[in-house]
Design an enzyme around this catalytic site. Structure first.
Site: not given
Length: 255
Positions: A156, A160
Site C-alpha cells: 500500500y 501510494k
C-alpha cells in the site's frame, strides 16, 4: 474573491472514482449541494450496497480491470461528452503482513488497484477532460505514501508513493491544459479501516486508540474533512496550483 468562488461553479461535471466509500459519499453529497453534476464510478458491489443519491450518474467500474474502465468512460462520454473534474479515491489495503510473508498475488491486488488503476483511470479520463472547462484532476494518495510508521503495509505504501509521483508526472505532461494535484490523507474513520467499501471485511491491524494518541489533533479524521481540500483543489481558487501535494492528516506528518 467571493467565498463562493472557492467551489467549482454550478454545473461542473465531476467524476468521483470510489464515490461509494466514506470519503466519496461525503464528497458526492457536498458536490450535489453545490449544484455540480456528479458521476460515481465504483465496484458493482459498492454501487449495490451504497447506492449514490438520486441525480447521480452511477457507473460500475473496477479500477483493476482495463476493459471495465473503458466501458465506464465510454458510457460517461455518451452522457456528458466532456468532463471538468476527476477525483480518484479508489484504493484499499489488505491485512497487516510483512513483505517476507506476502504473496505476489496479494501485492499485485493492492498495487493494481491503488497505482495501476490510477494510471488507467487517468488515461481514460484525459480525452474527456480535454473537452472540459478549466479541467482538473485530484488524486488521493495517503500519508503512508510519504511516511511508513507501521509494519506490514509495504504494498500500500509503495503504491501510494507511486500515486504522488504519477500526479506530479501528469501535472507536467498535462500542463497547461489540465491541472493535476494530490491529496494525502492520514487515517480517517471510514470502511477503509476494515478493507474498503465493496470488499470482504479485513482487519488492518492498526491500534486506533494508540494511533490517536500519536496525532497532534488527538483523533481520527472524519470523511467530511476531506471534502474542502478536494473541492478547493478542483476549483478556481486553486487555478495556479498544479503538481502539488496537500496533506490532511491531523498533523501526524509534515513534509
Amino acid at each position: 474573491m467571493s467565498p463562493l468562488h472557492f467551489l467549482p461553479p454550478a454545473g461542473t461535471r465531476i467524476a468521483v472514482i470510489g464515490g461509494c466509500g466514506g470519503m466519496g459519499q461525503a464528497l458526492v453529497a457536498a458536490a450535489l449541494e453545490a449544484r455540480l453534476r456528479v458521476a460515481v464510478l465504483d465496484l458493482p458491489r459498492s454501487l449495490e450496497q451504497s447506492p449514490p443519491p438520486p441525480g447521480v450518474l452511477a457507473l460500475p467500474c473496477d479500477v483493476s480491470d482495463e476493459a471495465a474502465i473503458q466501458s465506464a468512460f465510454a458510457a460517461l462520454e455518451a452522457t456528458w461528452a466532456g468532463l471538468d473534474t476527476l477525483v480518484n479515491l479508489a484504493g484499499f489495503t489488505g491485512e497487516q503482513i510483512l513483505v517476507q510473508d506476502q504473496t505476489a498475488a496479494e501485492w499485485d491486488a493492492i498495487t493494481d488497484c491503488c497505482l495501476r488503476g490510477c494510471f488507467l483511470i487517468a488515461r481514460a479520463a484525459l480525452p474527456l477532460l480535454a473537452k472540459g472547462h478549466a479541467p482538473s484532476i485530484v488524486l488521493v494518495s495517503s500519508t503512508f505514501g510519504h511516511r511508513v510508521a507501521h509494519r506490514g503495509y509495504a504494498a500500500y505504501a509503495a503504491a501510494k508513493a507511486g500515486v504522488v509521483s504519477l500526479g506530479k508526472a501528469l501535472a507536467t505532461e498535462c500542463a497547461p491544459g489540465v491541472r493535476v494535484n494530490v491529496v494525502s490523507p492520514g487515517v480517517f474513520r471510514t470502511a477503509f479501516l476494515e478493507g474498503g467499501t465493496g470488499r470482504p471485511a479485513r482487519q488492518t491491524g492498526i491500534d486506533m486508540d494508540r494511533f490517536q494518541h500519536m496525532v497532534p489533533l488527538a483523533r481520527l479524521g472524519e470523511p467530511e474533512e476531506m471534502v474542502g481540500p478536494i473541492l478547493f483543489l478542483a476549483g478556481p481558487a486553486a487555478s495556479y496550483m498544479t503538481g502539488q501535494v496537500l496533506h490532511v492528516n491531523g498533523g501526524i506528518w509534515a513534509p
